[in-house]
Design an enzyme around this catalytic site. Structure first.
Site, PDB file in Angstrom:
ATOM      1  N   TYR A  13       0.824  -1.211   0.000  1.00 60.92           N
ATOM      2  CA  TYR A  13       0.000   0.000   0.000  1.00 60.92           C
ATOM      3  C   TYR A  13       0.860   1.264   0.000  1.00 60.92           C
ATOM      4  CZ  TYR A  13      -3.247   3.502   1.913  1.00 60.92           C
ATOM      5  OH  TYR A  13      -3.985   4.638   2.133  1.00 60.92           O
ATOM      6  N   LEU A  74      10.104  -1.319   4.171  1.00 64.01           N
ATOM      7  CA  LEU A  74       8.683  -1.069   4.384  1.00 64.01           C
ATOM      8  C   LEU A  74       7.890  -2.357   4.552  1.00 64.01           C
ATOM      9  CD1 LEU A  74       8.202   1.535   1.487  1.00 64.01           C
ATOM     10  CD2 LEU A  74       9.077   1.950   3.786  1.00 64.01           C
ATOM     11  N   ALA A  75       8.480  -3.480   4.175  1.00 66.94           N
ATOM     12  CA  ALA A  75       7.754  -4.751   4.187  1.00 66.94           C
ATOM     13  C   ALA A  75       7.246  -5.066   5.591  1.00 66.94           C
ATOM     14  CB  ALA A  75       8.663  -5.871   3.692  1.00 66.94           C
ATOM     15  N   GLN A  77       3.828  -7.616   7.318  1.00 66.86           N
ATOM     16  CA  GLN A  77       2.599  -8.389   7.115  1.00 66.86           C
ATOM     17  C   GLN A  77       1.508  -7.931   8.081  1.00 66.86           C
ATOM     18  OE1 GLN A  77       3.248 -12.616   7.437  1.00 66.86           O
ATOM     19  NE2 GLN A  77       1.065 -13.109   7.408  1.00 66.86           N
ATOM     20  N   THR A 114       5.415   3.276  13.222  1.00 65.69           N
ATOM     21  CA  THR A 114       3.997   3.606  13.300  1.00 65.69           C
ATOM     22  C   THR A 114       3.694   4.365  14.589  1.00 65.69           C
ATOM     23  OG1 THR A 114       1.767   2.673  13.540  1.00 65.69           O
ATOM     24  CG2 THR A 114       3.594   1.308  14.282  1.00 65.69           C
ATOM     25  N   TYR A 137       0.828  -5.195  17.002  1.00 67.57           N
ATOM     26  CA  TYR A 137       1.476  -4.414  15.943  1.00 67.57           C
ATOM     27  C   TYR A 137       2.394  -3.354  16.555  1.00 67.57           C
ATOM     28  CZ  TYR A 137       1.703  -1.233  11.875  1.00 67.57           C
ATOM     29  OH  TYR A 137       2.111  -0.423  10.842  1.00 67.57           O
TER      30      TYR A 137
END
Length: 287
Positions: A13, A74-75, A77, A114, A137
């Site tokens: 994305y 950036l990878a 899951q 993030t 996350y």
């Protein structure tokens, strides 16, 4: 030949927009993806299929290290599934990948973080704000940031890019904005909602891609760097604006869902540093 920006998760994305932005800056872009799909990635990029989390992955089999200006990692899951077990299961593989880049002699590395690393906070987030994540996350990203800054932060130029509330290209994400589009497609005229009072830092994914491309390749920029707008806006205002901009025949059912007790009434980026970088970049001439 131009120096290369290697982008992991290049078909994702955010990654797709970073690839295009880096190509606009004149870099040779090496786009690493697990599986290439036609038309997903800017044709100016060199697409390489590889699993960077596999222990056998070797960047030097793709290009010499001295041709690499930077690697943008950036990878990730399940980025939209905040309590997926994959976040913790893959943590060691991300650590191994990033530390191996330093071992190989890559001069500069950027990794995508993030706002969820921070957990509950009221007001602007700076690099010094303490973190207390409340999702898997956030916990995984926070652990990766802490461990890699400790392990490679003094060996190479390493920047941790902390992202905020991303929207745009909304058919490709799993945010409330994608859900609104799906609801409209399904003929719904109302959409259950919270009070929407919380303030967030919203950034369009294309602008985020430009910020990442600039920050990932900016010599001397290291440590934690916010990539965001720095502008707090209520969720209700942003969603109402999205409905209007997209001509959606939907009205919000305010209060249908309770506000989550761990959500801050207002959290956004201190964006002074990224604004200065962008103002000095070639992208500033476009505005």
């Amino acid at each position: 030949m131009a120096q290369a920006l290697v982008v992991t998760g290049a078909g994702g994305y955010v990654g797709r927009h970073v690839v295009s932005a880096a190509a606009d800056l004149g870099y040779r872009v090496v786009a690493l993806v697990r599986q290439a799909r036609n038309g997903e990635i800017d044709p100016r990029a060199e697409i390489v299929e590889a699993d960077v989390l596999d222990p056998s992955f070797d960047l030097t089999a793709i290009l010499p290290v001295d041709e690499v200006a930077a690697v943008a990692h950036l990878a990730w899951q399940d980025g939209f599934v905040h309590n997926a077990s994959s976040h913790m299961a893959n943590l060691s593989a991300h650590y191994r990948f990033l530390t191996t880049l330093a071992d190989l002699g890559v001069r500069r590395v950027a990794a995508l973080g993030t706002m969820h690393e921070v957990g509950y906070w009221e007001g602007a987030i700076t690099a010094e704000v303490p973190t207390n994540p409340v999702t898997l996350y956030g916990i995984a990203k926070d652990a990766l940031r802490r461990s890699t800054l400790l392990s490679i932060g003094d060996r190479i130029e390493y920047v941790w890019l902390r992202a905020y509330y991303i929207l745009g290209d909304d058919r490709r994400n799993s945010s409330i904005f994608a859900k609104l589009l799906d609801a409209a497609d399904g003929g719904q005229t109302t959409f259950p909602f919270t009070t929407g009072k919380s303030l967030y830092d919203f950034i369009d994914v294309a602008e985020l891609g430009r910020q990442i491309a600039v920050a990932a390749t900016a010599p001397g920029v290291t440590g934690v760097l916010n990539t965001g707008s720095g502008v707090p806006e209520s969720l209700a205002d942003r969603v109402e604006r999205f409905i209007l901009e997209n001509g959606l025949p939907i009205s919000l059912e305010y209060g249908a869902f309770p506000d989550r007790p761990y959500d801050s009434p207002g959290i956004w980026a201190d964006a002074a540093a990224i604004r200065a970088l962008m103002a000095a970049s070639p992208f500033a001439k476009e505005n």
